[in-house]
Enzyme design. Structure first.
Site, PDB file in Angstrom:
ATOM      1  N   CYS A   1      55.229  37.429  51.403  1.00 52.94           N
ATOM      2  CA  CYS A   1      55.863  36.180  51.799  1.00 52.94           C
ATOM      3  C   CYS A   1      55.007  35.548  52.889  1.00 52.94           C
ATOM      4  O   CYS A   1      54.092  36.176  53.398  1.00 52.94           O
ATOM      5  CB  CYS A   1      57.244  36.457  52.374  1.00 52.94           C
ATOM      6  SG  CYS A   1      58.262  37.467  51.282  1.00 52.94           S
TER       7      CYS A   1
ATOM      8  N   HIS B   1      35.215  49.166  16.746  1.00 54.54           N
ATOM      9  CA  HIS B   1      36.004  50.388  16.927  1.00 54.54           C
ATOM     10  C   HIS B   1      37.491  50.085  17.006  1.00 54.54           C
ATOM     11  O   HIS B   1      38.260  50.896  17.511  1.00 54.54           O
ATOM     12  CB  HIS B   1      35.511  51.136  18.168  1.00 54.54           C
ATOM     13  CG  HIS B   1      34.065  51.493  18.067  1.00 54.54           C
ATOM     14  ND1 HIS B   1      33.622  52.554  17.310  1.00 54.54           N
ATOM     15  CD2 HIS B   1      32.968  50.887  18.571  1.00 54.54           C
ATOM     16  CE1 HIS B   1      32.299  52.605  17.371  1.00 54.54           C
ATOM     17  NE2 HIS B   1      31.878  51.600  18.124  1.00 54.54           N
TER      18      HIS B   1
ATOM     19  N   LYS C   1      49.440  35.421  46.000  1.00 56.60           N
ATOM     20  CA  LYS C   1      48.008  35.491  46.278  1.00 56.60           C
ATOM     21  C   LYS C   1      47.535  36.916  46.578  1.00 56.60           C
ATOM     22  O   LYS C   1      46.475  37.320  46.154  1.00 56.60           O
ATOM     23  CB  LYS C   1      47.683  34.559  47.447  1.00 56.60           C
ATOM     24  CG  LYS C   1      46.211  34.495  47.831  1.00 56.60           C
ATOM     25  CD  LYS C   1      45.397  33.762  46.803  1.00 56.60           C
ATOM     26  CE  LYS C   1      43.924  33.747  47.120  1.00 56.60           C
ATOM     27  NZ  LYS C   1      43.127  33.497  45.906  1.00 56.60           N
TER      28      LYS C   1
ATOM     29  N   ASN D   1      58.153  39.468  56.515  1.00 53.56           N
ATOM     30  CA  ASN D   1      57.250  39.658  55.371  1.00 53.56           C
ATOM     31  C   ASN D   1      56.972  41.146  55.281  1.00 53.56           C
ATOM     32  O   ASN D   1      56.538  41.746  56.261  1.00 53.56           O
ATOM     33  CB  ASN D   1      55.954  38.871  55.630  1.00 53.56           C
ATOM     34  CG  ASN D   1      54.867  39.205  54.618  1.00 53.56           C
ATOM     35  OD1 ASN D   1      55.157  39.525  53.467  1.00 53.56           O
ATOM     36  ND2 ASN D   1      53.623  39.144  55.038  1.00 53.56           N
ATOM     37  N   GLY D   2      57.231  41.735  54.120  1.00 55.28           N
ATOM     38  CA  GLY D   2      57.002  43.175  53.968  1.00 55.28           C
ATOM     39  C   GLY D   2      58.185  43.824  53.285  1.00 55.28           C
ATOM     40  O   GLY D   2      58.990  43.136  52.645  1.00 55.28           O
TER      41      GLY D   2
ATOM     42  N   GLU E   1      36.828  38.950  33.524  1.00 51.40           N
ATOM     43  CA  GLU E   1      37.281  38.013  34.549  1.00 51.40           C
ATOM     44  C   GLU E   1      37.724  36.684  33.914  1.00 51.40           C
ATOM     45  O   GLU E   1      38.737  36.105  34.310  1.00 51.40           O
ATOM     46  CB  GLU E   1      36.164  37.817  35.589  1.00 51.40           C
ATOM     47  CG  GLU E   1      36.419  36.784  36.659  1.00 51.40           C
ATOM     48  CD  GLU E   1      37.674  36.993  37.497  1.00 51.40           C
ATOM     49  OE1 GLU E   1      38.325  38.046  37.384  1.00 51.40           O
ATOM     50  OE2 GLU E   1      38.050  36.070  38.233  1.00 51.40           O
TER      51      GLU E   1
ATOM     52  N   ARG F   1      51.500  32.509  49.093  1.00 55.87           N
ATOM     53  CA  ARG F   1      51.966  33.871  49.360  1.00 55.87           C
ATOM     54  C   ARG F   1      53.316  34.160  48.699  1.00 55.87           C
ATOM     55  O   ARG F   1      53.788  35.300  48.712  1.00 55.87           O
ATOM     56  CB  ARG F   1      52.090  34.103  50.865  1.00 55.87           C
ATOM     57  CG  ARG F   1      50.815  33.856  51.627  1.00 55.87           C
ATOM     58  CD  ARG F   1      51.022  34.075  53.104  1.00 55.87           C
ATOM     59  NE  ARG F   1      51.371  35.446  53.396  1.00 55.87           N
ATOM     60  CZ  ARG F   1      50.509  36.428  53.577  1.00 55.87           C
ATOM     61  NH1 ARG F   1      49.223  36.177  53.506  1.00 55.87           N
ATOM     62  NH2 ARG F   1      50.913  37.649  53.838  1.00 55.87           N
TER      63      ARG F   1
ATOM     64  N   LYS G   1      41.478  35.166  34.269  1.00 58.60           N
ATOM     65  CA  LYS G   1      41.702  33.811  34.792  1.00 58.60           C
ATOM     66  C   LYS G   1      42.582  33.037  33.832  1.00 58.60           C
ATOM     67  O   LYS G   1      43.527  32.381  34.213  1.00 58.60           O
ATOM     68  CB  LYS G   1      40.339  33.139  34.937  1.00 58.60           C
ATOM     69  CG  LYS G   1      39.997  32.341  36.098  1.00 58.60           C
ATOM     70  CD  LYS G   1      39.881  32.953  37.455  1.00 58.60           C
ATOM     71  CE  LYS G   1      40.773  34.066  37.824  1.00 58.60           C
ATOM     72  NZ  LYS G   1      40.433  34.856  38.945  1.00 58.60           N
TER      73      LYS G   1
ATOM     74  N   TRP H   1      58.553  35.571  48.336  1.00 53.23           N
ATOM     75  CA  TRP H   1      58.237  36.149  47.027  1.00 53.23           C
ATOM     76  C   TRP H   1      59.181  37.336  46.900  1.00 53.23           C
ATOM     77  O   TRP H   1      59.026  38.345  47.595  1.00 53.23           O
ATOM     78  CB  TRP H   1      56.779  36.586  46.961  1.00 53.23           C
ATOM     79  CG  TRP H   1      56.328  36.990  45.594  1.00 53.23           C
ATOM     80  CD1 TRP H   1      55.948  36.165  44.585  1.00 53.23           C
ATOM     81  CD2 TRP H   1      56.194  38.318  45.087  1.00 53.23           C
ATOM     82  NE1 TRP H   1      55.597  36.895  43.473  1.00 53.23           N
ATOM     83  CE2 TRP H   1      55.741  38.218  43.761  1.00 53.23           C
ATOM     84  CE3 TRP H   1      56.430  39.590  45.618  1.00 53.23           C
ATOM     85  CZ2 TRP H   1      55.513  39.330  42.954  1.00 53.23           C
ATOM     86  CZ3 TRP H   1      56.201  40.699  44.829  1.00 53.23           C
ATOM     87  CH2 TRP H   1      55.744  40.559  43.514  1.00 53.23           C
TER      88      TRP H   1
ATOM     89  N   GLU I   1      46.296  34.384  33.713  1.00 54.29           N
ATOM     90  CA  GLU I   1      47.154  34.199  34.876  1.00 54.29           C
ATOM     91  C   GLU I   1      47.570  32.747  35.095  1.00 54.29           C
ATOM     92  O   GLU I   1      48.659  32.504  35.592  1.00 54.29           O
ATOM     93  CB  GLU I   1      46.596  34.840  36.151  1.00 54.29           C
ATOM     94  CG  GLU I   1      45.379  34.231  36.753  1.00 54.29           C
ATOM     95  CD  GLU I   1      44.904  34.972  38.014  1.00 54.29           C
ATOM     96  OE1 GLU I   1      45.720  35.487  38.770  1.00 54.29           O
ATOM     97  OE2 GLU I   1      43.670  34.991  38.227  1.00 54.29           O
TER      98      GLU I   1
END
Ligand code: M6R
Length: 613
Positions: A2, A511, A608, A100-101, A488, A27, A492, A74, A495
């Protein structure tokens, strides 16, 4: 995770708190709220939804208080709702808290408080904190004069888990108290005003002078003073840090989204990362490291450990370390590494990569390898972040603040830094020829202008996005250094566009994955390694033969192909070609997401940095 913001000063707190929250939405963004002390009462305004929603709550503009705390959430405990939004108050409405946590023992504390007659309005772990503070404030016998601080500290002593906490009390309208453990918190010093935030960009418009709060350290903040205390409430002084970032660094500067701005910033962020570390005809210099030839030649293995995009950067770094230094290098996902009892000893070097420096699994993995005697090196973009406090050595990427959830410029900076570290090791070890290193140095110095050339393909990529944004599945193929780029590019895309996507090493196709190829399926090939070109082309021809539409990113002249579209990028040393070849894929993901009308910067379910397991 958060985001939290705090203000105390001589101005109206609400606009400063709300602006700060807007910067911290990366966040978490499922609910937002503020608490201010208005006419000797705590006034809380909060709701589920984004900060824009909070801003439109009726009455919020009329608040005149000059002290307040704020939060963007969040969700971890309890779904996004008005009740679960922060700030939370104690039952007597004297204390308000943002957090936050995660409080791991919140159930135990909730039971304790319930037995004492307290009740709870939310499902959050946080709500125990203001009530615990109230409990100690009214029932405890303070051992210091400041009863408020003592009650906060005594309550915090009962908490297990991670936290960055801000507290205000209506009886003390001239101070706010903060404390942190394993969650970030910075304090900005102004003139007759002070600021608090989870991350510097939230308060960068107001000050460039910051204190980075340490684990288990408290600060009591008023208009004109910031007093620091350790966990036994002994006061101490602390050095202030001056941040060189331009306040514009956190603005969109005319770009529609942060992600696009950050993609376009890459020529410059790479320049900043390279900085003065690399000059032609001079050895690479890393003042942060003091590795001798003896130490480096005794390393038995390098582990690169990270999550998500940072892990993909590690895969590119592995190629450079193995090819230039001939040191066996393994890349691991932090959440796997920490639980698989990895073979580590004092001859192992563990490199941890984290843009935010706050990723829980990466930090836990670092702590584990330290315990086993390995040397640890952190690569981070955030000054003073948790990972940098734990590691033996830290190298900053200096990519500037990255706000969009989807990482772009941090990735390319991580890659160039890893390649430069490999070059530095190779120079100390004398494991590569001067010619090889010098050619690579020239290539790295050419990167910014070559990135600018790739960015000129923007319109072509925009057109391609229009053609494929309705697809349900998109596959990415690459070999050698192109494989991490495929991974990558695929990450991208998924997401921010929510399109199902997989990346495969092109040689693995036969395979199994080739069974997925059917008429009109979209396959994107990355073909930049001249030594693997023919093999990669053959793999792509195999999917063309099965009806796939193929789009190719390449730095080679491919003639006579039957690919549907080719994006040409400049040639460069293959150890750093991933920095150029990822850029069209970043743009492609961006434009696909835009075509679908999605929120590019704040994709669903993501934050993030992931500060919980
Ligand atoms: O802050 P970190 O670099 O430790 O974050 C690691 C991942 O969570 C992060 O790279 C994530 O995969 C990004 N959203 C990718 O764009």
């Amino acid at each position: 995770m958060c985001g939290i913001v705090g203000y105390i000063g001589d101005k109206k707190a609400t606009p400063i708190l709300i602006n700060g929250l807007s910067c911290l939405e990366y966040r978490g963004y499922d609910s937002a709220g503020i608490a201010v002390i208005e006419n000797n009462e705590i006034c809380v305004m909060k709701d589920k939804g984004r900060v824009a929603n909070l801003k439109s709550l009726s009455g919020i503009d009329e608040l005149t208080s000059t002290i307040g705390i704020a939060h963007t959430r969040w969700a971890t405990h309890g779904k996004p709702s008005q009740e679960n939004s922060h700030p939370h108050m104690d039952n007597s409405n004297q204390f308000a808290v943002v957090h936050n946590g995660i409080i791991e023992n919140y159930n135990e504390l909730r039971n304790f408080l319930t037995q004492k007659g307290y009740f709870f309005l939310s499902q959050t772990d946080t709500e125990v904190i203001p009530n615990l503070i109230h409990y100690y404030y009214t029932n405890g016998v303070p051992t210091i004069e400041d009863r408020f601080l003592w009650a906060v500290k005594t309550a915090v002593d009962d908490l297990r888990g991670s936290y960055a906490i801000e507290v205000v009390c209506k009886l003390y309208p001239d101070k706010l108290i903060v404390v942190r453990k394993d969650s970030p918190l910075v304090i900005g010093k102004g003139s007759y005003e002070n600021f608090v935030a989870s991350d510097i960009p939230a308060i960068l418009p107001y000050t460039k002078n910051f204190y980075l709060l340490d684990d288990c350290e408290y600060a009591v903040i008023s208009n004109d003073s910031i007093q620091f205390y350790d966990s036994s409430l002994t006061t101490h002084d602390k050095p202030i840090k001056n941040i060189k970032w331009d306040a514009n660094a956190t603005e969109k500067n005319g770009f529609e989204d942060y992600m696009l701005k950050e993609i376009y910033e890459q020529p410059n962020s790479i320049r900043e990362t390279v900085g003065t570390r690399l000059k032609l005809d001079e050895k690479c210099s890393f003042d942060e490291l003091s590795f001798t030839k003896e130490y480096l030649s005794n390393i038995n293995k390098i582990y690169i450990v990270a999550c998500g995009t940072a892990m993909h950067a590690g895969l590119v770094g592995k190629n450079a370390l193995e090819s230039l230094c001939r040191i066996p290098t393994e890349v691991d996902i932090a959440s796997e590494f920490r639980y698989r009892n990895p073979i580590i000893d004092e001859k192992t070097l563990c490199i941890y990569i984290s843009q935010s420096g706050e990723t829980a699994d990466t930090i836990a993995a670092l702590k584990l390898s330290k315990k086993k005697g390995a040397k640890t090196l952190a690569i981070s973009n955030v000054l003073g972040s948790s990972i940098t406090r734990e590691a033996d050595y830290t190298i900053y990427t200096h990519a500037g603040p990255e706000i969009a959830v989807a990482s772009t410029k941090a990735y390319t900076s991580q890659v160039v830094l890893l390649v430069m570290i490999a070059m530095y090791f190779a120079e100390v070890l004398e494991s590569s020829s001067k010619d090889t290193i010098n050619k690579l140095k020239t290539s790295i110095l050419e990167l910014p202008s070559k990135i600018e050339t790739v960015l000129k393909e923007n319109d072509k990529i925009k057109e391609l996005a229009k053609k494929i944004y309705k697809e349900h599945d998109i596959y990415f193929l690459g070999r050698g250094t192109d494989y991490p780029v495929a991974m990558e590019g695929s990450l991208k895309l998924k997401e921010i566009s929510y399109i199902h996507s997989e990346a495969y090493a092109a040689g693995e196709l036969k395979h199994g994955p080739i069974a997925l190829i059917e008429n009109n399926i979209t396959v994107i090939g990355i073909l930049t390694d001249p030594n693997l070109m023919e093999k990669s082309i053959s793999n792509l021809q195999e999917v063309v033969a099965r009806g796939a539409k193929t789009f190719v990113i390449t730095n080679q002249k491919i003639t006579d192909s039957n690919f549907d579209c080719m994006i040409n990028i400049p040639t460069i040393d293959s150890l750093i070609s991933p920095i150029l070849s990822i850029i069209p894929l970043q743009l492609l993901a961006y434009y696909i997401s835009k075509n679908k009308g999605l929120d590019v910067d704040k994709p669903r379910n993501l934050a993030k940095s992931v500060t919980v397991e």
